[in-house]
Design an enzyme around this catalytic site. Structure first.
Site, PDB file in Angstrom:
ATOM      1  N   ASP A  16       5.666 -10.273  -2.604  1.00  0.00           N
ATOM      2  CA  ASP A  16       4.395 -11.013  -1.570  1.00  0.00           C
ATOM      3  C   ASP A  16       3.921 -11.983  -1.930  1.00  0.00           C
ATOM      4  OD1 ASP A  16       6.063  -8.838   0.147  1.00  0.00           O
ATOM      5  OD2 ASP A  16       5.060  -7.560  -0.821  1.00  0.00           O
ATOM      6  N   GLU A 223       6.488  -9.929  10.773  1.00  0.00           N
ATOM      7  CA  GLU A 223       5.739  -9.856   8.955  1.00  0.00           C
ATOM      8  C   GLU A 223       5.354 -10.863   8.633  1.00  0.00           C
ATOM      9  OE1 GLU A 223       6.816  -5.983   6.868  1.00  0.00           O
ATOM     10  OE2 GLU A 223       8.459  -7.105   6.046  1.00  0.00           O
TER      11      GLU A 223
HETATM   12  O1  FUB Z   1       5.752  -5.280   0.148  1.00  0.00           O
HETATM   13  C1  FUB Z   1       5.989  -4.712   0.396  1.00  0.00           C
HETATM   14  C2  FUB Z   1       6.232  -4.861   1.717  1.00  0.00           C
HETATM   15  O2  FUB Z   1       7.037  -5.448   2.254  1.00  0.00           O
HETATM   16  C3  FUB Z   1       4.914  -6.021   3.053  1.00  0.00           C
HETATM   17  O3  FUB Z   1       3.974  -6.127   3.111  1.00  0.00           O
HETATM   18  C4  FUB Z   1       6.161  -6.752   3.896  1.00  0.00           C
HETATM   19  O4  FUB Z   1       5.191  -8.191   3.771  1.00  0.00           O
HETATM   20  C5  FUB Z   1       7.567  -6.877   3.178  1.00  0.00           C
HETATM   21  O5  FUB Z   1       7.043  -7.865   2.170  1.00  0.00           O
END
Ligand code: FUB
Length: 324
Positions: A16, A223
């Site tokens: 991320d 997301e």
């Molecule tokens: O790393 C945890 C979660 O997985 C992140 O918040 C999302 O965007 C995904 O990459």
């Protein structure tokens, strides 16, 4: 030396990446994946991270430095577990680290911590940002100094549960023929510690101006929002989750509506895909992650980067990270 499309660091797992240029250097704010065995599920329980490290590079060809722990879960009074994707911003002579975590009720909220150096240490506020929810904060400090936080994620990120403005634990997402849920945007207060406006849903529309539908999983928001500016236009890029693309949409207004434009990154090894886009001197870079170093473990990812190219019409060339 950092190499394109290779893990930036191999002594820890990182994911991320939110990349920024501060003080003339590249700083990367990743999640810190732990080397533990967890069963993968749609709730994201396998992403059970406990701290943040800050990485930096003098320039894209220099070695990547791990500056060590910048913030730990044990020091965040309101947070109980799962430090997910963070972002950082600089304003008021202060560095701000924004991060999501589950509170004591298991509800994802977004917190902020402050420091005097881009590498931290960061001191968290006593409570989460009032009115914040869900995951994946990304902060844009615009040229007029106004700051915006973009956030939100489906499934384990709980965005479906906030459609009424209240947390409804059993709420589900829209039907496939209904408009998809959009990311949220809120103006940040001048001190960057709270929202100056209530979070609003961002509309993402197709080439005919119609909302992208929930069933359009190759284009709908899932997301990992990121907003950058290129030639005066705002580019909102994000993960499509279940179809594993990084795609983008553009707008003349930071709060949208955004018009879908295309794909930036084809699927990577591992379930999640998450990125950021940053300009360093004359060139643009995509930071992303994959699970190649761990042999494909979803929750053991590594941050990588590559150069990003625009076409003359402002569209972005699609990147295949494994193209030889
Ligand atoms: O790393 C945890 C979660 O997985 C992140 O918040 C999302 O965007 C995904 O990459």
């Amino acid at each position: 030396m950092a190499k394109r499309n290779e893990p930036l660091v191999t002594h820890i797992y990182t994911a991320d990446p939110s990349a920024h240029v501060f003080e003339g250097k590249l700083y990367i704010y990743p999640s810190h994946d732990l080397d533990h065995e967890k069963t993968s599920n749609d709730n994201g329980d396998q992403y059970d991270m406990e701290d943040y490290h800050v990485l930096s590079m003098e320039d894209p060809d220099a070695p990547c430095v791990d500056h060590g722990e910048a913030l730990h879960l044990r020091d965040i009074p309101w947070a109980k577990q799962q430090l997910w994707a963070p972002d950082a911003a600089f304003k008021n002579d202060t560095y701000y680290l924004f991060f999501p975590a589950r509170d004591g009720q298991g509800i994802f909220r977004i917190g902020v911590a402050t420091g005097k150096s881009p590498t931290g240490p960061f001191k968290p506020e006593a409570d989460y940002i009032p009115g914040s929810f869900s995951i994946d904060p990304a902060v844009l400090v615009d040229e007029d100094d106004k700051a915006y936080m973009y956030f939100g994620g489906l499934w384990g990120g709980q965005l479906e549960k906030w459609q009424t403005g209240e947390f409804l634990p059993d709420a589900e997402g829209p039907d496939p023929t209904e408009p998809a849920l959009g990311p949220r945007v809120a103006r940040l207060s001048d001190d960057m510690l709270g929202f100056a406006s209530a979070p609003k849903e961002i509309a993402i529309v197709d080439e005919n101006g119609r909302p992208i539908l929930a069933g359009d999983e190759e284009r709908r928001y899932f997301e990992g929002p990121w907003v950058h500016k290129y030639n005066g236009l705002y580019y909102l890029s994000y993960s499509t989750g279940s179809t594993h693309y990084i795609v983008y949409a553009t707008s003349t207004n930071p709060e949208g509506p955004y018009h879908y434009r295309g794909r930036i990154l084809t699927p990577v090894i591992g379930w999640t895909t998450h990125h950021s886009i940053v300009q360093f001197k004359e060139r643009w870079y995509l930071f992303y992650h994959d699970s190649s170093l761990s042999g494909g473990a979803d929750n053991k990812r590594s941050v990588k980067f590559t150069e990003l190219h625009y076409n003359e019409d402002g569209t972005i060339r699609t990147i295949d990270p494994y193209e030889v």
